[in-house]
Motif scaffolding. Structure first.
Motif, PDB file in Angstrom:
ATOM      1  N   TYR A 312       1.332  -1.407  -0.150  1.00  0.00           N
ATOM      2  CA  TYR A 312       0.118  -0.039   0.355  1.00  0.00           C
ATOM      3  C   TYR A 312       1.366   1.628  -0.374  1.00  0.00           C
ATOM      4  O   TYR A 312       1.919   0.970   0.580  1.00  0.00           O
ATOM      5  N   SER A 313       0.580   2.344  -0.162  1.00  0.00           N
ATOM      6  CA  SER A 313       0.336   3.744  -0.171  1.00  0.00           C
ATOM      7  C   SER A 313       1.325   3.905   1.894  1.00  0.00           C
ATOM      8  O   SER A 313       0.312   3.753   2.488  1.00  0.00           O
ATOM      9  N   LEU A 314       2.399   4.277   1.932  1.00  0.00           N
ATOM     10  CA  LEU A 314       2.514   5.163   2.722  1.00  0.00           C
ATOM     11  C   LEU A 314       2.997   6.527   2.728  1.00  0.00           C
ATOM     12  O   LEU A 314       2.988   7.025   1.755  1.00  0.00           O
ATOM     13  N   GLY A 331      -7.477  -5.558  -9.310  1.00  0.00           N
ATOM     14  CA  GLY A 331      -8.378  -4.447  -9.562  1.00  0.00           C
ATOM     15  C   GLY A 331      -8.134  -2.813  -9.515  1.00  0.00           C
ATOM     16  O   GLY A 331      -8.920  -1.562  -9.853  1.00  0.00           O
ATOM     17  N   ASN A 332      -7.126  -2.489  -8.860  1.00  0.00           N
ATOM     18  CA  ASN A 332      -7.237  -0.862  -8.344  1.00  0.00           C
ATOM     19  C   ASN A 332      -7.069  -0.274  -9.371  1.00  0.00           C
ATOM     20  O   ASN A 332      -5.138  -0.696 -10.142  1.00  0.00           O
ATOM     21  N   PRO A 333      -7.351   0.644 -10.106  1.00  0.00           N
ATOM     22  CA  PRO A 333      -6.846   1.297 -11.065  1.00  0.00           C
ATOM     23  C   PRO A 333      -5.906   2.355 -10.503  1.00  0.00           C
ATOM     24  O   PRO A 333      -5.289   3.412 -12.087  1.00  0.00           O
ATOM     25  N   GLN A 334      -5.379   2.970 -10.151  1.00  0.00           N
ATOM     26  CA  GLN A 334      -4.400   3.631  -9.427  1.00  0.00           C
ATOM     27  C   GLN A 334      -3.235   3.764 -10.273  1.00  0.00           C
ATOM     28  O   GLN A 334      -2.030   2.843 -10.226  1.00  0.00           O
ATOM     29  N   GLU A 335      -3.009   4.892 -10.917  1.00  0.00           N
ATOM     30  CA  GLU A 335      -1.917   4.729 -11.904  1.00  0.00           C
ATOM     31  C   GLU A 335      -0.530   5.162 -11.014  1.00  0.00           C
ATOM     32  O   GLU A 335      -0.326   5.376  -9.671  1.00  0.00           O
ATOM     33  N   ILE A 336       0.340   4.290 -10.779  1.00  0.00           N
ATOM     34  CA  ILE A 336       1.639   4.643 -10.214  1.00  0.00           C
ATOM     35  C   ILE A 336       2.544   5.952 -11.072  1.00  0.00           C
ATOM     36  O   ILE A 336       3.081   5.999 -12.165  1.00  0.00           O
ATOM     37  N   LEU A 337       2.772   6.718 -10.040  1.00  0.00           N
ATOM     38  CA  LEU A 337       3.603   7.944 -10.436  1.00  0.00           C
ATOM     39  C   LEU A 337       4.392   7.975  -9.715  1.00  0.00           C
ATOM     40  O   LEU A 337       4.847   7.624  -9.232  1.00  0.00           O
ATOM     41  N   PRO A 338       5.537   8.999 -10.336  1.00  0.00           N
ATOM     42  CA  PRO A 338       6.585   9.558  -9.293  1.00  0.00           C
ATOM     43  C   PRO A 338       6.569   9.937  -8.575  1.00  0.00           C
ATOM     44  O   PRO A 338       5.563  10.517  -7.996  1.00  0.00           O
ATOM     45  N   ASN A 339       7.358   9.887  -7.523  1.00  0.00           N
ATOM     46  CA  ASN A 339       7.397  10.120  -5.874  1.00  0.00           C
ATOM     47  C   ASN A 339       6.216  10.018  -5.267  1.00  0.00           C
ATOM     48  O   ASN A 339       6.115  10.754  -4.110  1.00  0.00           O
ATOM     49  N   MET A 340       5.907   8.210  -5.654  1.00  0.00           N
ATOM     50  CA  MET A 340       5.382   7.772  -4.430  1.00  0.00           C
ATOM     51  C   MET A 340       6.326   7.321  -3.599  1.00  0.00           C
ATOM     52  O   MET A 340       7.126   6.900  -3.857  1.00  0.00           O
ATOM     53  N   TYR A 363       9.328   2.095  -1.112  1.00  0.00           N
ATOM     54  CA  TYR A 363      10.350   2.324  -2.587  1.00  0.00           C
ATOM     55  C   TYR A 363       9.776   4.088  -2.358  1.00  0.00           C
ATOM     56  O   TYR A 363       8.530   4.086  -2.727  1.00  0.00           O
ATOM     57  N   LEU A 364      10.522   4.746  -3.424  1.00  0.00           N
ATOM     58  CA  LEU A 364      10.454   5.780  -3.616  1.00  0.00           C
ATOM     59  C   LEU A 364      10.373   5.357  -5.414  1.00  0.00           C
ATOM     60  O   LEU A 364      10.965   4.915  -5.708  1.00  0.00           O
TER      61      LEU A 364
END
Length: 383
Positions: A312-314, A331-340, A363-364
């Motif tokens: 998950y996101s932190l 099924g989670n459509p959330q796109e991975i973006l820089p600086n997550m 991870y960053l």
């Protein structure tokens, strides 16, 4: 004033939020999530165990409605200028105070967003809000509006996450000498949490997870400590924390000679986390990450032993959980973006043989390959 970021950063966050409110046609937003208030203003408190809300209007003005115990807390830790106190009393209904406040703001009939999916919103509060506001205006579930804005971290936020990751590594370093036959879970836990505190870190948003023997198969903290045996297994999940920003790690340590099953499950975990590293790039989704994890485990016949999420996101979080809303599940459509800042955990709990194996760290994300934030490698830890 105890602010962890420059005022310019808070101003930029407010500007992003107001723009998002305009897109959603919201005339006001009622924040009940403590992490939302903290991100937006710096307000730092556990007062959300009682009724409190931050009212954000579309013009960017903010008013905190809280108890007297948090009046000075808000003034000392945040940029909030307007604080209204509701009074503790018999049969108190602070939602009536809220309705009167919204009326004073000329918001009768307005489209108002509310954060419902948060630990600062109890079922009782939701019912009281419904009683007071259902006929007052158009109520919109805006639970994930600020949560979504918090996904991508600013450089200043990333600096805190990096420090949190250093503290997580320090915690593991402190634990390793104590993980041995005859070692105490109590001493291990104390050393890990102590390392974070000694490094200037904070309490985590949930307890560190520690379990050995049969308890190594558990994914939650529970009361009670155990002494490690000559042949044993120890599962740890913990986080370094800096200004409430978390960097989590997870490991299963084998004491004595690892079984063939331990080695088999470790190999699967390592393959899965390496496969996921290839997916933690822009253009992929959170669902794609989960699918990779599931495919690798399922091909090895581990479907029954894996979980239905793999991370998950932190970010900056408050009790009772350091997990953000956005998880790696099907099924989670959330796109991975820089600086997550994303925590991936490979967890296999084989109840048939009583064997546990876990592997995970934070991870960053970048424009390309993700950056592991831990200085520790992914080798199987044997003691």
């Amino acid at each position: 004033m105890a602010l962890h970021f420059e005022r310019e950063e808070y101003a930029a966050r407010l500007e992003r939020l107001v723009e998002k409110m305009r897109e959603e046609k919201l005339e006001a937003l009622l924040l009940f999530a403590q992490e939302s208030m903290y991100w937006l203003t710096g307000y730092d408190s556990f007062g959300y165990c009682f009724f409190q809300t931050l009212v954000v209007k579309a013009d960017g003005t903010m008013t905190l409605l809280t108890r007297s115990a948090d009046l000075r807390q808000a003034r000392h830790t945040s940029i909030i200028e307007n604080v209204v106190v509701w009074v503790d009393r018999v049969n108190a209904d602070p939602t009536l105070d809220l309705k009167n406040l919204l009326s004073d703001f000329d918001l009768l009939g307005a489209r108002i967003g509310i954060e419902f999916d948060t630990h600062g919103m109890t079922g009782r509060v939701a019912r009281l809000l419904d009683n007071q506001l259902a006929s007052f205006g158009q109520i919109i579930d805006a639970s994930y509006l600020v949560s979504g804005l918090r996904l991508v971290k600013s450089p200043a936020e990333v600096a805190h996450v990096r420090r949190a990751a250093e503290l997580a590594d320090d915690a593991l370093d402190a634990a390793l000498p104590l993980i041995k036959a005859g070692g105490s879970e109590a001493d291990i836990l104390a050393a890990m949490q102590g390392a974070v505190f000694s490094g200037g870190g904070d309490y985590p948003a949930n307890e560190f997870i520690i379990g050995s023997g049969p308890d190594a198969l558990l994914c939650r903290y529970k009361a009670g400590r155990r002494t490690l045996e000559v042949s044993d297994q120890l599962t740890l999940e913990w986080a370094g924390v800096s200004a409430h920003y978390h960097a989590a790690m997870m490991r299963t340590v084998v004491i004595g000679e690892p079984s063939a099953r331990h080695r088999e499950l470790y190999k699967a975990c390592l393959e899965a986390i390496k496969g996921i590293e290839d997916m933690l790039r822009p253009g992929n989704t959170f669902g794609d990450v989960f699918d990779t994890h599931a495919e690798i485990f399922d091909e090895r016949g581990l479907t029954r032993h894996r979980l239905n999420a793999c991370g998950y996101s932190l970010g900056a979080r408050f009790s009772p959980s350091w997990m953000e809303h956005q998880m790696f599940h099907v099924g989670n459509p959330q796109e991975i973006l820089p600086n997550m800042t994303l925590f991936t955990h490979m967890i296999i709990m084989d109840s048939d043989t009583g064997t546990a194996m876990t592997l995970g760290h934070t991870y960053l994300t970048t424009e390309d390959a993700p950056e592991p934030l831990s200085r520790h490698g992914l080798d199987l830890i044997l003691r």
